[in-house]
Design a protein around this motif. Structure first.
Motif, PDB file in Angstrom:
ATOM      1  N   ILE A   1       0.866  -1.184   0.000  1.00  0.00           N
ATOM      2  CA  ILE A   1       0.000   0.000   0.000  1.00  0.00           C
ATOM      3  C   ILE A   1       0.899   1.229   0.000  1.00  0.00           C
ATOM      4  CG2 ILE A   1      -1.724   1.297   1.330  1.00  0.00           C
ATOM      5  CD1 ILE A   1      -2.480  -1.504   2.584  1.00  0.00           C
TER       6      ILE A   1
ATOM      7  N   ALA B   1      -1.932   6.500   0.598  1.00  0.00           N
ATOM      8  CA  ALA B   1      -3.099   5.798   1.137  1.00  0.00           C
ATOM      9  C   ALA B   1      -3.025   5.702   2.655  1.00  0.00           C
ATOM     10  CB  ALA B   1      -3.202   4.406   0.519  1.00  0.00           C
TER      11      ALA B   1
ATOM     12  N   ASP C   1      -6.436   2.109  -1.046  1.00  0.00           N
ATOM     13  CA  ASP C   1      -5.345   2.400  -1.978  1.00  0.00           C
ATOM     14  C   ASP C   1      -5.807   2.301  -3.426  1.00  0.00           C
ATOM     15  OD1 ASP C   1      -5.730  -0.311  -1.585  1.00  0.00           O
ATOM     16  OD2 ASP C   1      -3.604  -0.831  -1.610  1.00  0.00           O
TER      17      ASP C   1
ATOM     18  N   LYS D   1      -0.942   3.440  -4.854  1.00  0.00           N
ATOM     19  CA  LYS D   1      -0.803   2.036  -5.230  1.00  0.00           C
ATOM     20  C   LYS D   1       0.227   1.938  -6.347  1.00  0.00           C
ATOM     21  CE  LYS D   1      -2.647  -2.164  -4.564  1.00  0.00           C
ATOM     22  NZ  LYS D   1      -2.826  -2.827  -3.261  1.00  0.00           N
TER      23      LYS D   1
END
Length: 398
Positions: free
Chosen positions: A64, A68, A146, A180
């Motif tokens: 991740i 995020a 994400d 991501k």
């Protein structure tokens, strides 16, 4: 705008809320990754093993991005249960924002559709409807913040390109990668910008990515080894359908996803079909991924809608409905895992081939009203870099 003309927006919002309620029981399946990871990032320097800037080196399972985790930390601070409900509500709103942003893209790039709104509304209602079903699975059942952020930022980047805002476009592309890493497959959008804007888009994207990821790499070079994190190669994966029978993720797989996704995106730009970049990038991920998680399909539907609304002369939700049937409905109807893998692979291949090989007459007119002379690329110059750059991105929106 009156209720009569905007009924479909209210219908889609209500549809999203219905599916949010449907997905609530047993929801937030993966939210613990975000609550745990954000806690380690912002307060885990003394943990064993330590978090902070050593997060990715010591916890490679947290695939991740830092952006995020920052958003997860904010959500944890404003809602109970580590921000679960706040996250579900925020991601539901993000899905509606994706649809709204794509519609605004059409207003900027396809004013001709406003004179025949039936096709636009049909694609938004049907394509957007199936998109929201899958999006709520991502947002509420899985809670994958994400992926939601990466897809939202990618759509915002498309909007910024059409608005002739290169800094915002680069920033959004960079934030998608910061949410991501697989969003690197969207970077061919940099070359879809007019020639005089590409450097700005590229610089802002690169700086945004480096500011987020470089501190982790400098603090702990072991961060780079996290890219080799392996997951199970599922019996129904498209990767197995391609003949890769290893139990886990092959060492070359993540790089292959990136190379194939970027290569397809570049091909789309060269052919003047930059609107298909998101579809092709996510398609490469699904075709080469050992996993078969349902939330992967949300990205494919975002790409399908972008292509249908912006790339086709007459918008039709064929790509969206095909993706929904082949990747979301089929697992509930077909029990044979190998057959599901074949179906998964061939659905992606059909969508990619359909976008890249449809006749030119089916594609939207590249000549857009409002383009300024300074923004119109010289075809001879573009051929030296990327042939036949779409003029749509050269439209200036004041």
């Amino acid at each position: 705008m009156s209720l009569r003309t905007s009924w479909y927006r209210w219908a889609l919002a209500l549809w999203a809320l219905v599916w949010m309620v449907v997905e609530m029981p047993g929801g937030a399946y993966s939210w613990h990754y975000f609550s745990h990871g954000s806690a380690l990032l912002f307060g885990g320097a003394g943990a064993n093993p330590p978090g902070g800037l050593h997060l990715y080196a010591n916890y490679p399972g947290l695939q991740i991005g830092p952006f995020a985790f920052v958003c997860a930390q904010l959500l944890r601070s404003i809602g109970p249960d580590n921000g679960v409900v706040a996250g579900q509500l925020a991601m539901t709103a993000a899905g509606l924002l994706v649809l709204h942003t794509l519609e605004r893209c059409v207003v900027t790039a396809r004013p001709d559709l406003l004179r025949r709104p039936a096709a636009l509304r049909r694609t938004l209602v049907l394509g957007g409807g199936v998109f929201l079903v899958v999006w709520e699975s991502l947002a509420v059942h899985y809670g994958h913040l994400d992926d939601a952020l990466a897809l939202l930022c990618a759509v915002l980047a498309v909007r910024a390109l059409l608005a002739d805002a290169p800094a915002a476009a680069g920033l959004c592309l960079g934030l998608a990668v910061d949410a991501k890493p697989w969003a690197l497959a969207f970077l061919p959008l940099v070359l879809a910008a007019p020639r005089i804007r590409r450097r700005h888009v590229a610089v802002y994207a690169a700086v945004t990515v480096l500011l987020a990821w470089l501190p982790f790499v400098l603090a702990d070079p072991g961060t780079l080894s996290a890219t080799q994190y392996a997951i199970v190669n599922e019996p129904s994966s498209a990767l197995r359908a391609l003949g890769v029978g290893t139990a886990g993720t092959p060492s070359w797989d993540r790089l292959a996803q990136l190379v194939v996704g970027c290569g397809l995106g570049l091909w789309a730009v060269v052919r003047g079909r930059w609107e298909a970049v998101l579809l092709l990038g996510v398609g490469a991920r699904i075709a080469l991924d050992p996993g078969v998680y349902a939330y992967y399909t949300a990205g494919l539907l975002v790409g399908a809608l972008c292509w249908e609304l912006l790339g086709l002369r007459h918008p039709v939700p064929i790509w969206s409905l095909t993706a929904f049937a082949g990747l979301h409905l089929a697992p509930g109807l077909v029990g044979n895992q190998a057959l599901l893998g074949d179906l998964r692979l061939w659905t992606v291949l059909l969508l990619v081939a359909g976008a890249m090989l449809v006749p030119r007459d089916w594609c939207a007119d590249r000549s857009l009203p409002g383009a300024t002379p300074a923004a119109i690329a010289d075809p001879a110059q573009v051929h030296g870099d990327l042939h036949r750059l779409p003029r749509r991105l050269e439209t200036t929106s004041r």
